[in-house]
Design a protein around this motif. Sequence first.
Motif, PDB file in Angstrom:
ATOM      1  N   THR A  17      44.733  38.415  15.043  1.00  0.00           N
ATOM      2  CA  THR A  17      43.305  38.278  16.540  1.00  0.00           C
ATOM      3  C   THR A  17      44.318  39.141  17.953  1.00  0.00           C
ATOM      4  OG1 THR A  17      43.911  35.899  17.240  1.00  0.00           O
ATOM      5  CG2 THR A  17      41.925  36.267  15.875  1.00  0.00           C
ATOM      6  N   THR A  18      43.261  39.422  18.940  1.00  0.00           N
ATOM      7  CA  THR A  18      44.231  39.601  20.244  1.00  0.00           C
ATOM      8  C   THR A  18      43.723  38.430  20.578  1.00  0.00           C
ATOM      9  OG1 THR A  18      42.137  41.061  20.750  1.00  0.00           O
ATOM     10  CG2 THR A  18      44.493  42.333  19.680  1.00  0.00           C
ATOM     11  N   LEU A  19      43.863  38.637  22.002  1.00  0.00           N
ATOM     12  CA  LEU A  19      43.772  38.100  23.029  1.00  0.00           C
ATOM     13  C   LEU A  19      42.520  37.474  23.574  1.00  0.00           C
ATOM     14  CD1 LEU A  19      44.758  35.072  25.017  1.00  0.00           C
ATOM     15  CD2 LEU A  19      45.739  36.960  26.681  1.00  0.00           C
ATOM     16  N   PHE A  20      41.900  36.623  24.074  1.00  0.00           N
ATOM     17  CA  PHE A  20      40.145  36.728  23.522  1.00  0.00           C
ATOM     18  C   PHE A  20      40.621  36.285  25.450  1.00  0.00           C
ATOM     19  CE2 PHE A  20      35.843  34.643  24.366  1.00  0.00           C
ATOM     20  CZ  PHE A  20      35.071  36.096  24.491  1.00  0.00           C
ATOM     21  N   ASP A  21      40.821  36.680  26.590  1.00  0.00           N
ATOM     22  CA  ASP A  21      40.193  36.181  28.247  1.00  0.00           C
ATOM     23  C   ASP A  21      39.714  36.858  28.644  1.00  0.00           C
ATOM     24  OD1 ASP A  21      40.710  35.112  31.008  1.00  0.00           O
ATOM     25  OD2 ASP A  21      42.628  36.679  30.234  1.00  0.00           O
ATOM     26  N   GLN A  22      38.964  36.013  28.867  1.00  0.00           N
ATOM     27  CA  GLN A  22      37.152  36.643  29.880  1.00  0.00           C
ATOM     28  C   GLN A  22      37.440  37.403  30.943  1.00  0.00           C
ATOM     29  OE1 GLN A  22      34.492  33.056  29.938  1.00  0.00           O
ATOM     30  NE2 GLN A  22      33.928  33.557  27.565  1.00  0.00           N
ATOM     31  N   HIS A  23      39.010  36.519  31.512  1.00  0.00           N
ATOM     32  CA  HIS A  23      38.747  37.151  32.770  1.00  0.00           C
ATOM     33  C   HIS A  23      39.826  38.499  32.625  1.00  0.00           C
ATOM     34  CE1 HIS A  23      37.502  33.897  34.283  1.00  0.00           C
ATOM     35  NE2 HIS A  23      37.619  33.052  33.429  1.00  0.00           N
ATOM     36  N   SER A  24      40.932  38.494  32.326  1.00  0.00           N
ATOM     37  CA  SER A  24      41.090  40.190  32.459  1.00  0.00           C
ATOM     38  C   SER A  24      40.660  41.480  32.479  1.00  0.00           C
ATOM     39  CB  SER A  24      42.304  40.148  30.736  1.00  0.00           C
ATOM     40  OG  SER A  24      42.104  40.806  29.320  1.00  0.00           O
ATOM     41  N   GLN A  25      41.458  42.729  32.574  1.00  0.00           N
ATOM     42  CA  GLN A  25      40.660  43.704  33.141  1.00  0.00           C
ATOM     43  C   GLN A  25      40.166  44.684  31.789  1.00  0.00           C
ATOM     44  OE1 GLN A  25      39.680  44.561  35.253  1.00  0.00           O
ATOM     45  NE2 GLN A  25      38.460  46.251  34.690  1.00  0.00           N
ATOM     46  N   TYR A  26      41.044  44.014  30.735  1.00  0.00           N
ATOM     47  CA  TYR A  26      41.130  44.375  29.142  1.00  0.00           C
ATOM     48  C   TYR A  26      39.751  43.994  28.617  1.00  0.00           C
ATOM     49  CZ  TYR A  26      41.070  44.787  24.179  1.00  0.00           C
ATOM     50  OH  TYR A  26      40.939  45.285  22.852  1.00  0.00           O
ATOM     51  N   THR A  27      39.574  42.524  28.600  1.00  0.00           N
ATOM     52  CA  THR A  27      38.756  42.157  28.021  1.00  0.00           C
ATOM     53  C   THR A  27      37.641  42.754  28.707  1.00  0.00           C
ATOM     54  OG1 THR A  27      39.886  40.269  27.675  1.00  0.00           O
ATOM     55  CG2 THR A  27      37.889  39.359  27.067  1.00  0.00           C
ATOM     56  N   ILE A  28      37.292  42.358  29.813  1.00  0.00           N
ATOM     57  CA  ILE A  28      36.048  43.164  30.709  1.00  0.00           C
ATOM     58  C   ILE A  28      35.205  44.359  30.621  1.00  0.00           C
ATOM     59  CG2 ILE A  28      35.561  43.722  32.758  1.00  0.00           C
ATOM     60  CD1 ILE A  28      37.113  41.333  34.436  1.00  0.00           C
TER      61      ILE A  28
END
Length: 135
Positions: A17-28
Amino acid sequence: EHAIRDEADNYYGSFKTTLFDQHSQYTIVATERFNRMHSESAKAKGDYANVFAFVELCVHDWKDVLDENGKQVKFSKEAAFELLTAKWDTGELDDDGKAVEANNGWLTDRLIKLTSDVRNYQADPVATKAEAVKN
């Protein structure tokens, strides 16, 4: 890679998997792109919309995931979604006489928890230092 085990230490496979960070620009940005691409998808709007998005954005591969007959299941996003949202009849009835269902919610919750923890994606300082010394 995350090895998934239940409370009884039964192994359910390893998930890449890849990191699931709801606050990271990538995830947004990835979430916005996902929402545009899947705006008409029933899965993206249904009861499991969050699981569908999680699989599409963060789950990339697995190994040692077995079907009910003990055979390896080839990874695909669709297979991952089906695994994480699977339900089945336990053969038991509740107090009202209704069939009791079981599901893989524990597996989904465990995988999301692991992918949401940045510590699971940081390099091991000792291993990194040993690798640098070899180079």
